[in-house]
Motif scaffolding. Structure first.
Motif, short mmCIF file in Angstrom:
data_model
loop_
_atom_site.label_atom_id
_atom_site.label_comp_id
_atom_site.label_asym_id
_atom_site.label_seq_id
_atom_site.Cartn_x
_atom_site.Cartn_y
_atom_site.Cartn_z
N LYS A 262 0.83 -1.20 0.00
CA LYS A 262 0.00 0.00 0.00
C LYS A 262 0.87 1.26 0.00
CE LYS A 262 -3.81 2.23 2.47
NZ LYS A 262 -4.70 2.20 3.64
N LEU A 263 1.95 1.24 0.83
CA LEU A 263 2.86 2.39 0.85
C LEU A 263 3.56 2.55 -0.49
CD1 LEU A 263 4.70 2.58 4.28
CD2 LEU A 263 2.88 4.02 3.37
N ALA A 264 3.99 1.42 -1.08
CA ALA A 264 4.66 1.49 -2.37
C ALA A 264 3.74 2.10 -3.42
CB ALA A 264 5.12 0.10 -2.80
N GLY A 265 2.47 1.69 -3.38
CA GLY A 265 1.51 2.27 -4.33
C GLY A 265 1.34 3.76 -4.12
N LEU A 266 1.29 4.15 -2.84
CA LEU A 266 1.17 5.58 -2.53
C LEU A 266 2.35 6.37 -3.09
CD1 LEU A 266 0.16 8.09 -0.96
CD2 LEU A 266 1.39 7.20 1.03
N LEU A 267 3.56 5.90 -2.81
CA LEU A 267 4.76 6.64 -3.21
C LEU A 267 4.92 6.66 -4.72
CD1 LEU A 267 7.20 5.33 -0.47
CD2 LEU A 267 6.12 7.56 -0.54
N THR A 268 4.71 5.52 -5.38
CA THR A 268 4.91 5.47 -6.83
C THR A 268 3.81 6.19 -7.59
OG1 THR A 268 3.80 3.31 -6.87
CG2 THR A 268 6.22 3.32 -6.71
N SER A 269 2.69 6.46 -6.91
CA SER A 269 1.63 7.20 -7.60
C SER A 269 2.07 8.62 -7.94
CB SER A 269 0.36 7.23 -6.75
OG SER A 269 0.56 8.03 -5.59
N PHE A 270 3.13 9.09 -7.29
CA PHE A 270 3.63 10.44 -7.56
C PHE A 270 4.77 10.41 -8.58
CE2 PHE A 270 1.51 10.88 -3.54
CZ PHE A 270 0.94 12.13 -3.60
N ALA A 271 5.13 9.23 -9.08
CA ALA A 271 6.19 9.14 -10.08
C ALA A 271 5.63 9.53 -11.45
CB ALA A 271 6.76 7.72 -10.11
N SER A 272 6.52 10.03 -12.28
CA SER A 272 6.14 10.43 -13.64
C SER A 272 7.38 10.36 -14.52
CB SER A 272 5.56 11.84 -13.63
OG SER A 272 6.54 12.77 -13.26
N ASP A 273 7.21 10.73 -15.77
CA ASP A 273 8.38 10.77 -16.67
C ASP A 273 9.42 11.76 -16.18
OD1 ASP A 273 6.30 10.35 -19.63
OD2 ASP A 273 7.17 8.88 -18.24
N GLU A 274 8.97 12.81 -15.50
CA GLU A 274 9.91 13.83 -15.02
C GLU A 274 10.41 13.53 -13.61
OE1 GLU A 274 6.86 14.56 -16.14
OE2 GLU A 274 7.43 15.20 -18.18
N THR A 275 9.73 12.70 -12.85
CA THR A 275 10.10 12.44 -11.46
C THR A 275 10.19 10.94 -11.22
OG1 THR A 275 8.90 14.44 -10.79
CG2 THR A 275 9.48 12.88 -9.05
N LYS A 276 11.39 10.49 -10.85
CA LYS A 276 11.62 9.09 -10.53
C LYS A 276 11.55 8.92 -9.01
CE LYS A 276 12.46 8.45 -14.88
NZ LYS A 276 11.43 7.84 -15.74
N VAL A 277 10.86 7.87 -8.57
CA VAL A 277 10.71 7.59 -7.14
C VAL A 277 11.36 6.24 -6.84
CG1 VAL A 277 9.12 7.23 -5.23
CG2 VAL A 277 8.59 8.93 -7.00
N VAL A 278 12.32 6.24 -5.93
CA VAL A 278 13.03 5.01 -5.53
C VAL A 278 12.66 4.69 -4.10
CG1 VAL A 278 15.28 3.92 -5.20
CG2 VAL A 278 14.93 5.53 -7.11
N ILE A 279 12.29 3.41 -3.83
CA ILE A 279 11.88 2.98 -2.49
C ILE A 279 12.83 1.87 -2.04
CG2 ILE A 279 10.00 2.08 -1.09
CD1 ILE A 279 8.10 2.96 -3.35
N VAL A 280 13.38 2.02 -0.84
CA VAL A 280 14.34 1.05 -0.32
C VAL A 280 13.89 0.60 1.07
CG1 VAL A 280 16.75 0.64 0.33
CG2 VAL A 280 16.22 2.14 -1.61
#
Length: 563
Positions: free
Chosen positions: A442-460
Motif C-alpha cells: 500500500k505504501l509502495a503504491g502511494l509513493l509510486t503514484s507520484f512518479a512520472s516521466d519527469e520524477t523518478k521515485v526510488v523505495i528502499v
C-alpha cells in the motif's frame, strides 16, 4: 541593566546623548538625597522608590518645581526601562506642576517634553512625538539640550522614513557640533545613513569610516556601536563578509557597554549573515538574551507599579488613620467600631464573592474558546489529510498514468466524498477499522503514484517484515505523513529524483526522505500540511529533522519508537 544617572541621560535610537540638567535646590529632604545616591550607583528601582517619597515631601511643602523634577526623573526611569505608557503618564503629571510663564521652569519643561517625545516614539505615535519634541525645543535654554532634542526629532523622522526632513535637521546642527568630536561623529554618521537611504547607490563608506575613526580616537563605545550598526546595514546587500564582520564588532561593543538591546540586534544580524555552522550557537544566545531582557522588563514594570501602588496605599492608609484618630478624640463608641467591623467584613465577603464569580466566568469562557479552537484545528487537519491530499494524489495519478482506471478513480473519489461528508457531521474518519494486508504494498503504491516521466521515485527497505509488528494507528499516521511529503514534493520542489528509505534500528523505525529539488528557502515557515506532519510525529513520540542546503535539495529524517 543600565542605570539612569545624573546628569540626566536619554536613550535615543542610533546614538547615545546626554543632557545636562540644572538641578533645582531642594528643601531639606532626605528622600531626595537618597534617591540621587541610587541614581548614581543603582539599583534603579530604589531610586524610583525614593523619588516617589521625595515628591510627596515637596508637595506637602508646596515646592512644585522640585516635585515636578522628581516626577520627570521617575518618568525617564520608566521610559528607559521600557514602560512607555507609565513614562508618558508620569511626565504628564509633572507638566501640571510646571509653569510655562516662569523661565526658571523652562529647562525642566524641555526635559519633560523630550521624555514624552521618546516614549511616544517608542510607542510608534510619531506625530505626537514630533509635537513633544517641538515643545522641548521651544522651552530649551541650552544649545546642547536643543541639539539633543533636534537629534531625537530627526530620529523620529527617520523611523517615519521621512529622510529628507531628518537630513535637513542634521544640516541645521552639523556646524554647531564641529568643536565636539563625539557629537560631530554622531551627526556625520546619521547624515550619511540618511544620504544612503535616500540614494542606495551613494558611496557612504568614506564618511562612515571617518565617523568610526573619530569614535575610536575618542573611545566612544556607544558611538562605535552605532557606527558598526550603520556599516552592517550598508554592506548586508553588497558584501556579506563585511556585513558579517561589522555585525560581530557591534556585538563585541554592545557587550562592553552592557546594552542587551544592541546585543540582540547584533545577534539577529549575525544569525542572518553568518555561516550555517555557527547559526545555532548565535540563535541560542539570541533567544536566551531576548527572553532574559523581556523577563527583566516585565519584572521592572511590575516592580514600579507595585512601588506606586504601595505609595498611594500608604498615603490612603495615613489619611484613614488620621481621620479615625480625629473621630476617636471626640467620640469612642463600641457600637460604631462593631458596625465598622461588620461593614468591612461584609464588603470583603461581597468583594470576594464578586471576584470569585468573575474568575469562574472567565475560566469557563476560556475553556469554551479553547474547545472551539481545538475542534476547528481537528476539522482543518481532517480536511487537509483526507480531502485535499487525497484529491491531489488522484490528480497526480491522472496526470502521470497514461492508462487511467476510470472505475478505480471513481471509487476513490466516492470514498473521499463519504469521508468529507463524515467530517461535516463531525464523524471520526482518521483511523481505519481493520489492519490493511500487505501494508508495504500500500505504501509502495502511494509513493509510486507520484512518479512520472519527469520524477523518478526510488523505495528502499519497504519490506513486509518491517511493518508486521507496527500498530494500525501508527501505520495510519505514517501513510498520511508520507502522502504529505510527496504532495509537497510534487507541488513545490521540482525534483527529478526522490528516494525513500525505511529501516528499523532496535525499537525505532527510521524513514529517510531525500530529493534533488529546490529545497526549503531561508524564509521557510510551516504551513498547514507540514504543521500537521509535525503534530503527527509528535503524537508518535518521534522526531522530524529537515536538512536543506541551497542547490542540494531536501533531506528529511523521521524516527519514532515501535514495539
Amino acid at each position: 541593566m543600565k542605570h539612569l544617572s545624573i546628569p540626566l541621560s536619554f536613550l535615543i535610537f542610533l546614538s547615545c546623548s546626554r543632557e545636562e540638567t540644572h538641578e533645582p535646590q531642594p528643601i531639606d529632604n532626605p528622600y531626595y538625597d537618597q534617591a540621587f545616591t541610587y541614581l548614581d550607583s543603582g539599583p534603579v528601582d530604589s531610586a524610583f522608590f525614593y523619588l516617589n517619597l521625595a515628591k510627596d515631601v515637596f508637595l506637602e511643602a508646596n515646592d512644585s518645581l522640585n516635585a515636578a523634577y522628581c516626577l520627570t526623573q521617575m518618568a525617564i526611569i520608566l521610559t528607559n526601562q521600557g514602560d512607555h505608557f507609565g513614562g508618558q503618564e508620569t511626565s504628564l503629571q509633572a507638566v501640571a506642576y510646571l509653569n510655562q510663564q516662569n523661565r526658571a521652569h523652562h529647562h525642566y519643561l524641555g526635559s519633560n517634553y523630550n521624555n514624552l517625545g521618546i516614549a511616544s516614539r517608542n510607542l510608534k505615535d510619531y506625530k505626537r512625538s514630533l509635537d513633544f519634541y517641538d515643545l522641548a525645543i521651544k522651552f530649551s535654554d541650552d544649545s546642547l539640550d536643543t541639539r539633543i532634542y533636534l537629534n531625537n526629532k530627526a530620529v523620529t523622522y527617520k523611523e517615519m522614513e521621512n529622510y529628507s526632513e531628518a537630513y535637513n535637521i542634521y544640516q541645521q546642527v552639523v556646524e554647531e557640533t564641529s568643536k565636539d568630536p563625539r557629537e560631530y561623529a554622531r551627526v556625520l554618521s546619521n547624515m550619511t545613513i540618511l544620504k544612503w537611504l535616500q540614494d542606495p547607490t551613494y558611496n557612504a563608506i568614506p564618511e562612515f569610516l571617518r565617523a568610526l575613526r573619530i569614535r575610536k580616537e575618542e573611545n566612544d563605545l556607544w558611538g562605535l556601536n552605532a557606527s558598526y550598526a550603520h556599516l552592517t546595514d550598508y554592506y548586508q546587500k553588497k558584501r556579506l563578509d563585511s556585513a558579517w564582520y561589522y555585525a560581530r564588532k557591534r556585538y563585541e561593543v554592545a557587550k562592553q557597554i552592557e546594552s542587551a538591546d544592541d546585543q540582540i540586534l547584533a545577534l539577529r544580524r549575525m544569525i542572518r549573515l553568518g555561516p550555517s555552522d555557527s547559526t545555532k550557537l548565535y540563535f541560542a544566545t539570541y533567544q536566551r538574551l531576548s527572553d532574559s531582557v523581556q523577563s527583566a522588563r516585565n519584572a521592572a514594570k511590575n516592580q514600579f507599579a507595585v512601588i506606586r501602588y504601595e505609595a498611594e496605599k500608604n498615603k490612603a492608609d495615613n489619611l484613614r488613620l488620621q481621620k479615625e484618630n480625629a473621630e476617636n478624640a471626640y467620640q469612642i463608641s463600641r457600637q460604631r467600631i462593631l458596625t465598622t467591623v461588620i461593614a468591612i467584613i461584609a464588603i470583603l465577603l461581597l468583594a470576594g464573592s464578586v471576584y470569585w464569580h468573575r474568575k469562574r466566568k472567565q475560566r469557563l469562557e476560556l475553556e469554551a474558546q479553547n474547545r472551539i479552537k481545538a475542534h476547528q484545528l481537528k476539522t482543518s487537519k481532517k480536511v487537509h489529510d483526507v480531502v485535499a491530499n487525497g484529491l491531489y494524489r488522484v490528480m497526480t495519478e491522472i496526470e502521470n498514468k497514461p492508462d487511467i482506471d476510470r472505475e478505480g478513480i471513481l471509487d476513490r473519489l466516492e470514498v473521499m466524498y463519504e469521508k468529507s461528508r463524515d467530517i461535516s457531521y463531525d464523524t471520526e474518519v482518521d483511523v481505519p477499522s481493520a489492519d490493511p494486508p500487505d501494508f508495504n504494498d500500500k505504501l509502495a503504491g502511494l509513493l509510486t503514484s507520484f512518479a512520472s516521466d519527469e520524477t523518478k521515485v526510488v523505495i528502499v527497505g519497504n519490506d513486509f517484515d518491517l511493518w508486521e509488528t507496527v500498530s494500525l494507528a501508527v501505520k495510519h499516521e505514517i501513510e498520511h505523513i508520507l502522502q504529505e511529503l510527496m504532495v509537497n514534493m510534487k507541488k513545490h520542489s521540482w525534483a527529478s529524483h526522490v528516494a525513500v528509505r525505511f529501516e528499523r534500528i532496535g525499537h525505532e523505525l527510521h524513514i529517510h526522505y531525500s530529493d534533488n529539488g529546490v529545497g526549503l528557502p531561508k524564509t521557510f515557515t510551516y504551513r498547514n500540511g507540514l504543521t500537521n506532519t509535525g503534530n503527527r510525529i509528535k503524537n508518535l513520540r518521534g522526531l522530524i529533522t529537515f536538512d536543506t542546503e541551497v542547490e542540494k535539495g531536501l533531506k528529511i529524517h523521521l524516527s519514532f519508537p515501535v514495539f
